[in-house]
Motif scaffolding. Structure first.
Motif, PDB file in Angstrom:
ATOM      1  N   ALA A 248      71.367  66.597 -85.187  1.00  0.00           N
ATOM      2  CA  ALA A 248      71.088  65.574 -86.276  1.00  0.00           C
ATOM      3  C   ALA A 248      69.595  65.691 -86.752  1.00  0.00           C
ATOM      4  O   ALA A 248      69.279  65.194 -87.909  1.00  0.00           O
ATOM      5  N   ALA A 249      68.719  66.006 -85.752  1.00  0.00           N
ATOM      6  CA  ALA A 249      67.273  66.003 -86.198  1.00  0.00           C
ATOM      7  C   ALA A 249      66.962  67.272 -87.051  1.00  0.00           C
ATOM      8  O   ALA A 249      65.765  67.221 -87.870  1.00  0.00           O
ATOM      9  N   LYS A 250      67.776  68.147 -87.365  1.00  0.00           N
ATOM     10  CA  LYS A 250      67.680  69.101 -88.537  1.00  0.00           C
ATOM     11  C   LYS A 250      67.723  68.547 -90.071  1.00  0.00           C
ATOM     12  O   LYS A 250      67.227  68.823 -90.760  1.00  0.00           O
ATOM     13  N   LEU A 251      68.406  67.385 -89.797  1.00  0.00           N
ATOM     14  CA  LEU A 251      68.410  66.504 -91.122  1.00  0.00           C
ATOM     15  C   LEU A 251      67.546  65.339 -91.217  1.00  0.00           C
ATOM     16  O   LEU A 251      66.817  65.121 -92.123  1.00  0.00           O
ATOM     17  N   TYR A 252      67.439  64.485 -89.969  1.00  0.00           N
ATOM     18  CA  TYR A 252      66.778  63.114 -89.976  1.00  0.00           C
ATOM     19  C   TYR A 252      65.170  63.762 -89.578  1.00  0.00           C
ATOM     20  O   TYR A 252      64.932  63.533 -88.515  1.00  0.00           O
ATOM     21  N   ARG A 253      64.531  64.212 -90.527  1.00  0.00           N
ATOM     22  CA  ARG A 253      63.132  64.498 -90.282  1.00  0.00           C
ATOM     23  C   ARG A 253      62.275  64.615 -91.740  1.00  0.00           C
ATOM     24  O   ARG A 253      62.847  64.464 -92.891  1.00  0.00           O
ATOM     25  N   GLY A 254      61.033  64.592 -91.473  1.00  0.00           N
ATOM     26  CA  GLY A 254      60.396  64.673 -93.045  1.00  0.00           C
ATOM     27  C   GLY A 254      59.949  63.152 -93.241  1.00  0.00           C
ATOM     28  O   GLY A 254      60.132  62.196 -92.636  1.00  0.00           O
ATOM     29  N   ALA A 255      59.261  63.050 -94.502  1.00  0.00           N
ATOM     30  CA  ALA A 255      59.099  61.781 -95.109  1.00  0.00           C
ATOM     31  C   ALA A 255      60.176  60.998 -95.459  1.00  0.00           C
ATOM     32  O   ALA A 255      61.464  61.525 -95.833  1.00  0.00           O
ATOM     33  N   SER A 256      60.098  59.503 -95.185  1.00  0.00           N
ATOM     34  CA  SER A 256      61.207  58.597 -95.307  1.00  0.00           C
ATOM     35  C   SER A 256      61.437  58.570 -96.857  1.00  0.00           C
ATOM     36  O   SER A 256      60.662  58.494 -97.587  1.00  0.00           O
ATOM     37  N   PRO A 257      62.774  58.608 -96.996  1.00  0.00           N
ATOM     38  CA  PRO A 257      63.138  58.254 -98.318  1.00  0.00           C
ATOM     39  C   PRO A 257      63.073  57.024 -98.932  1.00  0.00           C
ATOM     40  O   PRO A 257      63.169  56.505-100.267  1.00  0.00           O
ATOM     41  N   SER A 258      62.742  55.963 -98.101  1.00  0.00           N
ATOM     42  CA  SER A 258      62.145  54.575 -98.274  1.00  0.00           C
ATOM     43  C   SER A 258      61.041  54.617 -98.959  1.00  0.00           C
ATOM     44  O   SER A 258      60.344  53.373 -99.495  1.00  0.00           O
TER      45      SER A 258
END
Length: 312
Positions: A248-258
Protein backbone atom coordinates in the motif's frame (compact mmCIF):
# COMPACT_ATOMS: atom_id res chain seq x y z
CA UNK A 1 -6.57 -14.08 8.46
CA UNK A 2 -7.28 -11.45 11.07
CA UNK A 3 -5.95 -10.98 14.58
CA UNK A 4 -7.84 -9.19 17.35
CA UNK A 5 -6.21 -7.30 20.21
CA UNK A 6 -8.17 -6.56 23.39
CA UNK A 7 -7.93 -2.85 22.64
CA UNK A 8 -10.04 -0.15 21.06
CA UNK A 9 -8.45 1.67 18.15
CA UNK A 10 -9.11 4.99 19.94
CA UNK A 11 -9.98 5.94 23.55
CA UNK A 12 -13.57 6.83 24.42
CA UNK A 13 -14.07 9.78 26.77
CA UNK A 14 -16.24 9.36 29.86
CA UNK A 15 -19.47 11.33 30.18
CA UNK A 16 -23.14 10.94 31.17
CA UNK A 17 -25.26 8.35 29.38
CA UNK A 18 -27.17 9.89 26.48
CA UNK A 19 -29.64 7.64 24.61
CA UNK A 20 -30.49 10.34 22.06
CA UNK A 21 -26.82 10.70 21.08
CA UNK A 22 -26.59 6.91 20.93
CA UNK A 23 -29.39 6.80 18.39
CA UNK A 24 -27.79 9.51 16.26
CA UNK A 25 -24.59 7.46 16.23
CA UNK A 26 -26.54 4.49 14.89
CA UNK A 27 -26.54 6.27 11.53
CA UNK A 28 -22.75 6.27 11.60
CA UNK A 29 -22.78 2.55 12.38
CA UNK A 30 -25.60 0.96 10.38
CA UNK A 31 -26.66 3.70 7.99
CA UNK A 32 -26.15 3.75 4.23
CA UNK A 33 -22.84 5.60 4.67
CA UNK A 34 -21.88 4.10 8.05
CA UNK A 35 -19.01 1.99 9.30
CA UNK A 36 -20.70 -1.36 8.63
CA UNK A 37 -21.08 -0.32 4.99
CA UNK A 38 -17.45 0.74 4.55
CA UNK A 39 -16.18 -2.39 6.31
CA UNK A 40 -18.17 -4.78 4.14
CA UNK A 41 -17.68 -2.85 0.90
CA UNK A 42 -13.89 -2.72 1.12
CA UNK A 43 -13.51 -6.30 2.34
CA UNK A 44 -15.68 -7.61 -0.50
CA UNK A 45 -13.75 -5.52 -3.00
CA UNK A 46 -10.45 -6.91 -1.71
CA UNK A 47 -11.72 -10.51 -1.64
CA UNK A 48 -13.04 -10.22 -5.21
CA UNK A 49 -10.06 -8.25 -6.51
CA UNK A 50 -8.77 -9.27 -9.95
CA UNK A 51 -5.57 -8.26 -11.69
CA UNK A 52 -1.94 -9.11 -12.37
CA UNK A 53 0.85 -8.74 -9.75
CA UNK A 54 1.29 -5.08 -10.66
CA UNK A 55 -2.15 -4.39 -9.19
CA UNK A 56 -1.19 -5.73 -5.74
CA UNK A 57 -0.75 -2.25 -4.14
CA UNK A 58 -4.38 -1.41 -4.92
CA UNK A 59 -5.68 -4.61 -3.35
CA UNK A 60 -3.46 -4.07 -0.29
CA UNK A 61 -4.64 -0.49 0.12
CA UNK A 62 -8.34 -1.44 -0.07
CA UNK A 63 -7.83 -4.38 2.27
CA UNK A 64 -5.93 -2.26 4.80
CA UNK A 65 -8.70 0.31 4.92
CA UNK A 66 -11.32 -2.45 5.15
CA UNK A 67 -9.49 -4.06 8.05
CA UNK A 68 -9.36 -0.72 9.85
CA UNK A 69 -13.09 -0.37 9.34
CA UNK A 70 -13.62 -3.53 11.42
CA UNK A 71 -12.06 -1.66 14.34
CA UNK A 72 -14.28 1.35 13.57
CA UNK A 73 -17.37 -0.85 13.86
CA UNK A 74 -16.08 -2.02 17.22
CA UNK A 75 -15.31 1.55 18.34
CA UNK A 76 -18.64 3.10 17.37
CA UNK A 77 -20.63 0.11 18.62
CA UNK A 78 -18.87 0.26 22.00
CA UNK A 79 -19.49 4.01 22.13
CA UNK A 80 -23.21 3.49 21.55
CA UNK A 81 -23.28 0.88 24.32
CA UNK A 82 -21.59 3.27 26.74
CA UNK A 83 -23.99 6.06 25.85
CA UNK A 84 -26.88 3.71 26.63
CA UNK A 85 -25.45 1.91 29.66
CA UNK A 86 -27.22 3.06 32.79
CA UNK A 87 -29.38 5.48 30.86
CA UNK A 88 -32.60 4.70 32.78
CA UNK A 89 -31.10 6.96 35.48
CA UNK A 90 -30.29 9.70 32.99
CA UNK A 91 -32.61 12.74 32.93
CA UNK A 92 -34.91 10.99 35.35
CA UNK A 93 -36.67 12.80 38.19
CA UNK A 94 -34.24 13.38 41.03
CA UNK A 95 -36.79 12.01 43.50
CA UNK A 96 -37.64 8.98 41.36
CA UNK A 97 -35.26 6.03 42.07
CA UNK A 98 -35.61 4.52 38.64
CA UNK A 99 -32.53 2.33 39.00
CA UNK A 100 -34.16 0.26 41.75
CA UNK A 101 -36.68 -2.22 40.34
CA UNK A 102 -39.99 -2.03 42.19
CA UNK A 103 -38.89 0.71 44.62
CA UNK A 104 -42.01 2.84 45.28
CA UNK A 105 -43.49 1.66 42.03
CA UNK A 106 -40.75 3.14 39.83
CA UNK A 107 -40.29 1.60 36.40
CA UNK A 108 -36.59 0.99 35.62
CA UNK A 109 -36.87 1.25 31.84
CA UNK A 110 -39.47 4.02 31.62
CA UNK A 111 -37.00 6.27 29.80
CA UNK A 112 -37.16 3.87 26.85
CA UNK A 113 -40.71 4.98 26.09
CA UNK A 114 -39.85 8.59 25.28
CA UNK A 115 -36.14 8.72 24.45
CA UNK A 116 -34.94 7.81 20.96
CA UNK A 117 -34.84 4.21 19.77
CA UNK A 118 -36.92 1.91 21.98
CA UNK A 119 -35.21 -1.10 20.36
CA UNK A 120 -32.03 -0.16 22.21
CA UNK A 121 -33.89 -1.36 25.31
CA UNK A 122 -36.28 -3.97 23.94
CA UNK A 123 -33.81 -5.78 21.69
CA UNK A 124 -30.28 -4.64 22.47
CA UNK A 125 -30.25 -4.59 26.31
CA UNK A 126 -28.79 -1.06 26.16
CA UNK A 127 -26.38 -1.93 23.40
CA UNK A 128 -25.68 -1.09 19.76
CA UNK A 129 -27.77 -2.58 16.96
CA UNK A 130 -27.03 -3.16 13.23
CA UNK A 131 -29.52 -0.46 12.22
CA UNK A 132 -29.57 3.19 11.15
CA UNK A 133 -30.91 6.09 13.22
CA UNK A 134 -34.46 5.40 12.04
CA UNK A 135 -34.22 1.75 13.10
CA UNK A 136 -33.94 0.33 9.57
CA UNK A 137 -31.78 -2.82 9.50
CA UNK A 138 -28.40 -2.62 7.80
CA UNK A 139 -28.58 -4.00 4.27
CA UNK A 140 -26.01 -5.86 2.22
CA UNK A 141 -27.43 -4.11 -0.83
CA UNK A 142 -25.45 -1.03 0.25
CA UNK A 143 -22.21 -2.78 -0.77
CA UNK A 144 -20.77 -1.63 -4.10
CA UNK A 145 -18.31 -3.98 -5.78
CA UNK A 146 -18.31 -3.51 -9.55
CA UNK A 147 -15.11 -5.39 -10.34
CA UNK A 148 -13.80 -2.29 -12.12
CA UNK A 149 -10.96 -0.71 -10.14
CA UNK A 150 -11.55 2.90 -11.21
CA UNK A 151 -15.28 2.71 -10.55
CA UNK A 152 -14.73 1.10 -7.15
CA UNK A 153 -12.15 3.70 -6.13
CA UNK A 154 -14.42 6.57 -7.24
CA UNK A 155 -17.31 5.06 -5.30
CA UNK A 156 -15.11 4.56 -2.25
CA UNK A 157 -13.97 8.18 -2.35
CA UNK A 158 -17.60 9.30 -2.53
CA UNK A 159 -18.52 6.97 0.33
CA UNK A 160 -15.78 8.31 2.63
CA UNK A 161 -16.62 11.91 1.74
CA UNK A 162 -20.33 11.42 2.47
CA UNK A 163 -19.57 9.52 5.67
CA UNK A 164 -17.36 12.34 6.93
CA UNK A 165 -20.02 14.90 6.07
CA UNK A 166 -22.63 12.96 8.06
CA UNK A 167 -20.33 12.57 11.05
CA UNK A 168 -19.76 16.34 11.08
CA UNK A 169 -23.53 16.73 11.33
CA UNK A 170 -23.76 14.16 14.14
CA UNK A 171 -20.99 16.03 16.00
CA UNK A 172 -23.11 19.20 15.82
CA UNK A 173 -26.10 17.32 17.29
CA UNK A 174 -24.52 16.58 20.66
CA UNK A 175 -22.02 18.00 23.13
CA UNK A 176 -21.64 14.65 24.91
CA UNK A 177 -17.92 13.96 25.38
CA UNK A 178 -18.32 10.21 24.91
CA UNK A 179 -20.00 10.69 21.55
CA UNK A 180 -17.75 13.50 20.35
CA UNK A 181 -14.49 11.69 21.16
CA UNK A 182 -15.46 8.87 18.79
CA UNK A 183 -17.09 11.07 16.16
CA UNK A 184 -14.01 13.32 15.95
CA UNK A 185 -11.70 10.34 15.48
CA UNK A 186 -13.86 8.91 12.71
CA UNK A 187 -14.03 12.30 10.95
CA UNK A 188 -10.23 12.41 10.80
CA UNK A 189 -9.86 8.80 9.72
CA UNK A 190 -12.48 9.28 6.99
CA UNK A 191 -10.25 12.03 5.66
CA UNK A 192 -7.26 9.66 5.71
CA UNK A 193 -9.29 7.19 3.67
CA UNK A 194 -10.35 9.90 1.26
CA UNK A 195 -6.65 10.60 0.75
CA UNK A 196 -6.04 6.89 0.14
CA UNK A 197 -8.58 6.53 -2.63
CA UNK A 198 -7.73 9.93 -4.13
CA UNK A 199 -4.04 8.95 -4.39
CA UNK A 200 -4.94 5.61 -5.93
CA UNK A 201 -7.06 7.34 -8.57
CA UNK A 202 -4.28 9.83 -9.32
CA UNK A 203 -1.87 6.95 -9.91
CA UNK A 204 -4.28 5.67 -12.55
CA UNK A 205 -4.39 9.03 -14.31
CA UNK A 206 -7.87 9.96 -13.08
CA UNK A 207 -8.42 13.69 -12.49
CA UNK A 208 -10.88 12.98 -9.73
CA UNK A 209 -10.71 16.51 -8.28
CA UNK A 210 -12.49 18.01 -11.28
CA UNK A 211 -15.42 15.63 -10.90
CA UNK A 212 -15.59 14.62 -7.23
CA UNK A 213 -13.93 17.16 -4.95
CA UNK A 214 -13.37 16.21 -1.33
CA UNK A 215 -15.97 18.32 0.51
CA UNK A 216 -14.68 21.23 2.56
CA UNK A 217 -16.28 20.60 5.94
CA UNK A 218 -13.87 22.76 7.94
CA UNK A 219 -14.09 20.11 10.64
CA UNK A 220 -10.84 21.43 12.12
CA UNK A 221 -12.94 23.99 14.00
CA UNK A 222 -14.05 21.12 16.25
CA UNK A 223 -11.45 21.03 19.07
CA UNK A 224 -11.33 17.22 19.23
CA UNK A 225 -10.78 17.05 15.48
CA UNK A 226 -8.11 19.77 15.48
CA UNK A 227 -6.12 17.91 18.13
CA UNK A 228 -6.01 14.78 15.96
CA UNK A 229 -5.30 16.72 12.75
CA UNK A 230 -2.40 18.49 14.49
CA UNK A 231 -1.02 15.00 15.17
CA UNK A 232 -1.21 14.21 11.44
CA UNK A 233 -3.72 11.40 11.89
CA UNK A 234 -5.45 12.35 8.62
CA UNK A 235 -2.28 11.59 6.65
CA UNK A 236 -1.33 8.09 7.81
CA UNK A 237 -2.88 4.83 6.64
CA UNK A 238 -2.54 1.56 8.54
CA UNK A 239 -1.84 -1.72 6.77
CA UNK A 240 -2.67 -4.15 9.61
CA UNK A 241 -0.25 -6.51 7.87
CA UNK A 242 1.61 -8.58 10.47
CA UNK A 243 3.83 -10.07 7.74
CA UNK A 244 4.77 -6.56 6.52
CA UNK A 245 4.17 -7.59 2.90
CA UNK A 246 1.63 -4.88 2.11
CA UNK A 247 2.45 -2.78 -0.94
CA UNK A 248 0.00 0.00 0.00
CA UNK A 249 2.93 2.36 0.63
CA UNK A 250 3.55 2.46 -3.13
CA UNK A 251 0.30 4.42 -3.39
CA UNK A 252 -0.13 6.11 -0.02
CA UNK A 253 2.79 8.51 -0.22
CA UNK A 254 3.64 12.00 -1.39
CA UNK A 255 1.71 15.23 -0.86
CA UNK A 256 -1.74 14.83 0.66
CA UNK A 257 -4.69 15.30 -1.74
CA UNK A 258 -6.30 17.30 1.07
CA UNK A 259 -3.84 20.11 0.28
CA UNK A 260 -3.10 20.64 3.96
CA UNK A 261 0.68 20.65 3.55
CA UNK A 262 1.19 17.15 4.97
CA UNK A 263 2.92 14.11 3.46
CA UNK A 264 1.21 10.73 3.37
CA UNK A 265 2.77 7.70 5.06
CA UNK A 266 1.83 4.18 6.15
CA UNK A 267 2.17 2.36 9.47
CA UNK A 268 1.36 -1.13 10.72
CA UNK A 269 -1.37 -0.15 13.23
CA UNK A 270 -2.10 2.37 16.00
CA UNK A 271 -1.21 1.68 19.62
CA UNK A 272 -4.83 1.30 20.68
CA UNK A 273 -6.65 1.92 23.95
CA UNK A 274 -7.76 -0.46 26.75
CA UNK A 275 -11.04 -2.24 26.06
CA UNK A 276 -13.24 -2.67 29.14
CA UNK A 277 -16.23 -4.97 29.52
CA UNK A 278 -19.59 -3.33 30.18
CA UNK A 279 -21.24 -3.95 33.58
CA UNK A 280 -24.31 -6.10 34.07
CA UNK A 281 -27.68 -4.37 33.69
CA UNK A 282 -30.15 -6.00 36.07
CA UNK A 283 -33.18 -4.12 34.78
CA UNK A 284 -32.41 -5.62 31.33
CA UNK A 285 -32.02 -9.14 32.79
CA UNK A 286 -28.54 -9.13 31.31
CA UNK A 287 -26.53 -11.28 31.31
CA UNK A 288 -29.27 -13.46 32.81
CA UNK A 289 -31.68 -14.30 35.61
CA UNK A 290 -29.34 -15.60 38.29
CA UNK A 291 -30.44 -16.80 41.70
CA UNK A 292 -29.77 -13.47 43.39
CA UNK A 293 -31.81 -11.58 40.81
CA UNK A 294 -34.68 -14.06 41.05
CA UNK A 295 -34.66 -13.57 44.81
CA UNK A 296 -34.75 -9.78 44.38
CA UNK A 297 -37.67 -10.00 41.94
CA UNK A 298 -39.60 -12.28 44.30
CA UNK A 299 -38.97 -10.04 47.30
CA UNK A 300 -40.01 -6.96 45.32
CA UNK A 301 -43.19 -8.68 44.17
CA UNK A 302 -44.08 -9.65 47.75
CA UNK A 303 -43.58 -6.07 48.96
CA UNK A 304 -45.71 -4.64 46.16
CA UNK A 305 -48.42 -7.27 46.78
CA UNK A 306 -48.46 -6.44 50.49
CA UNK A 307 -48.74 -2.72 49.74
CA UNK A 308 -51.57 -3.37 47.29
CA UNK A 309 -53.49 -5.42 49.89
CA UNK A 310 -52.94 -2.87 52.66
CA UNK A 311 -56.25 -0.96 53.03
CA UNK A 312 -54.50 1.95 54.76
Amino acid sequence: MYLHLQKLIHPIETDEPDPAAANALQEGLGGQFGEMRTMMQYLFQSMNFRGDPAAQPYKDLIQGVGTEEISHVELIGTTISRLLDGSPAYQGKKDDPVDKPGDKGATPLSIALDHSNIHHYLVGAQGALPVDAAGNPWSGSYVYNSGNLVLDLLYNLMLESTGRLQKCRIYEMTDNKTARSTIAYLIVRDQAHENAYAKALESLGVSWGKVLPIPKTNAERFPEVKRLVDLGLQSVQYTFDADEKSQAAKLYRGASPSNDGTELSTALMPEGSPLEMAPERREEFAPGLDAELLSLIQATAEIELAEANDPS
